[in-house]
Design an enzyme around this catalytic site. Sequence first.
Site, PDB file in Angstrom:
ATOM      1  N   ASN A   2       0.799  -1.229   0.000  1.00 61.22           N
ATOM      2  CA  ASN A   2       0.000   0.000   0.000  1.00 61.22           C
ATOM      3  C   ASN A   2       0.831   1.279   0.000  1.00 61.22           C
ATOM      4  O   ASN A   2       0.378   2.312  -0.449  1.00 61.22           O
ATOM      5  CB  ASN A   2      -0.948  -0.010   1.207  1.00 61.22           C
ATOM      6  N   GLN A  14      -5.110  -3.630  -1.952  1.00 61.73           N
ATOM      7  CA  GLN A  14      -4.801  -2.630  -2.980  1.00 61.73           C
ATOM      8  C   GLN A  14      -4.857  -3.211  -4.393  1.00 61.73           C
ATOM      9  O   GLN A  14      -4.621  -2.494  -5.363  1.00 61.73           O
ATOM     10  CB  GLN A  14      -3.413  -2.018  -2.752  1.00 61.73           C
ATOM     11  N   GLY A  67     -13.917  -3.026   1.186  1.00 61.84           N
ATOM     12  CA  GLY A  67     -14.696  -2.287   0.188  1.00 61.84           C
ATOM     13  C   GLY A  67     -14.282  -0.849  -0.047  1.00 61.84           C
ATOM     14  O   GLY A  67     -14.368  -0.348  -1.164  1.00 61.84           O
ATOM     15  N   HIS A  68     -13.796  -0.177   0.991  1.00 59.05           N
ATOM     16  CA  HIS A  68     -13.625   1.270   0.850  1.00 59.05           C
ATOM     17  C   HIS A  68     -12.428   1.669  -0.001  1.00 59.05           C
ATOM     18  O   HIS A  68     -12.194   2.853  -0.218  1.00 59.05           O
ATOM     19  CB  HIS A  68     -13.575   1.949   2.216  1.00 59.05           C
ATOM     20  N   THR A 126     -25.425 -10.055  13.380  1.00 59.83           N
ATOM     21  CA  THR A 126     -26.388  -9.780  12.312  1.00 59.83           C
ATOM     22  C   THR A 126     -25.687  -9.129  11.132  1.00 59.83           C
ATOM     23  O   THR A 126     -24.892  -8.216  11.307  1.00 59.83           O
ATOM     24  CB  THR A 126     -27.514  -8.875  12.848  1.00 59.83           C
ATOM     25  N   CYS A 153       7.089  11.542  11.502  1.00 56.89           N
ATOM     26  CA  CYS A 153       6.297  12.571  12.174  1.00 56.89           C
ATOM     27  C   CYS A 153       4.800  12.332  12.008  1.00 56.89           C
ATOM     28  O   CYS A 153       4.005  12.803  12.803  1.00 56.89           O
ATOM     29  CB  CYS A 153       6.621  13.946  11.613  1.00 56.89           C
TER      30      CYS A 153
HETATM   31  S1  FES Z   1       6.893  14.969  14.874  1.00 56.80           S
HETATM   32 FE1  FES Z   1       8.738  15.029  13.830  1.00 56.80          FE
HETATM   33  S2  FES Z   1       9.211  17.106  13.984  1.00 56.80           S
HETATM   34 FE2  FES Z   1       7.338  17.049  14.975  1.00 56.80          FE
END
Ligand code: FES
Lengths: 400, 137
Positions: free
Chosen positions: A158, A196, A217-218, A254, A341
């Site tokens: 994916n 995928q 399905g989505h 169900t 992040c």
């Molecule tokens: S989470 Fe990586 S800089 Fe904020």
Amino acid sequence: MKKLIYLDNAATTPVESRVFAAMKPYFSLKYGNPSEFHLLGQEARKAVEESRRKIASFLGAKAEEIVFTSCASESINFSHKGLIEALRHFAPKSFTPHIITSAIEHKAVLETCQHLENSGLAKVTYLPVDQYGLVKVTDLEKAIQPNTILVSIMYVNNEVGTIQPIAEIGQLLKKVNEQKTKNHQPRTYFHTDATQAIQYLDCQVEKLGVDMLSLTGHKFYAPKGIGALYIKKGTPIRKQQDGGGQEMKLRSGTENVPYIVGLGEAIELISEVKDGQHQKLTELRERLITNILKIPEVYLTGHPQKRVPHIASFVIKGAEGESLILLLSDKKVIASSGSACTSQVLQPSHVLTAMGVAAEVSHGSVRFSLGKNTTIEEIDYVSQILPKIISRLREMAPQI
Amino acid sequence: MDELFNNLYSKKVMEHFRNPKNMGVIRNPDGVATVGNPRCGDLMKFYIKVGKNKQGGEYFKEVKFQTLGCGAAIATSSMVTTLVKGKPLIEAENVTKQVIAEALDGLPAVKMHCSVLADEGIRKAVKNYYSKQPSQK
Ligand code: FES
């Protein structure tokens, strides 16, 4: 306001109007419980079984080999845990089943395998992948042991769109199983997460040689919250949800009739347009890739050829993925990133890591995933704004 | 749709992310520091120029940052520079991660470490300045 440019179709797709229209009557008009013998119940039963037939025919399977679930994650949990549990039931205590999977599977597979391992129910081998995210069939062959009872490899990754050699693995396992039968050893079953792949690749289970296949399905214009599991007849499996015995006693609860109807309708739609889509999206994707690779220090992730038509994924040096996504979305372009992040655990993408991409590089990962409504204008617009966004972020970053 | 990300970030965060304050470099800075987040690979660099008030007290005359990181990382770096600019150096101590986060109307829990980085970066730049002063040697 400018229209959104939605390039996150690998995350989810909108519900197609024809699908929604097919579902609608089953909320407030044809609302019967399919387990009931009366008129209303049987009307719902008919709709459920019709959808089951549609999915079966799409996969080249028998209707009774299809079980409805809530999503691919559930199908995966069910297939893996259910198989191990069923086999352990008959096996002596000393027998520990062995599972082979790959390092780039979806978390649903990886976490399920880890759970089985942590509970002492199975041993697991995680196959490495090459720089393109491909599993080597020879590696798989070497990893097979007499107690290997499950091989689980995703059809398409994916994050990077690489297509795994599922049919080839299926052939290998066929041979392995012939040998195993001769040696009176337990069979190796084969599961694939086809999430995928459904829209764009051949998913005929016979051709693939799989015993179990998970789908949701989505990803193909049905709503979120409905999936299915194909279980080849004769595959041992223990239900994971106990109760009233719905779904051939394999999944109590169900039936979600409107959503089941939606899933059947959506899968039927795919068969109607599959080839045309494939061609169009491949061209658009190639156009996007060519444009984006013109930007300095941007690299394609995943296999250059063996990739699904809808996924174009990159790493961008010196720009962080979440910031990229935020700035893109300011321009009404919706994409996604595997940057540390953006993950709840602040870990770099396990897929890119397994492909040997360094953490500071996968930090700048971005994925554009196309859909049936994607236009050439949209692709060109993205190609035009992305370089500016990248330069802006690079200017902001300290030089090292 | 303008509030597309308000589930993740406050308006303030998005403002500072979109239009960061004091972004850039100071040539010949009095203090400089680079901090990195080993958890997710982010980098922040702070530059300071120190001024002296009439009593000889040192204050942040100029502050600049450069950041490679997420929206919260960019917003917290921007915010921290506006918080300290013009203030006495010794007050850098008061600019904790909570202060930065609050000034941004809050940060998601998973993003708190980004403000830790901004807070650390400014302090390190001050330390770097002190370390260059003869009286400190
Ligand atoms: S989470 Fe990586 S800089 Fe904020």
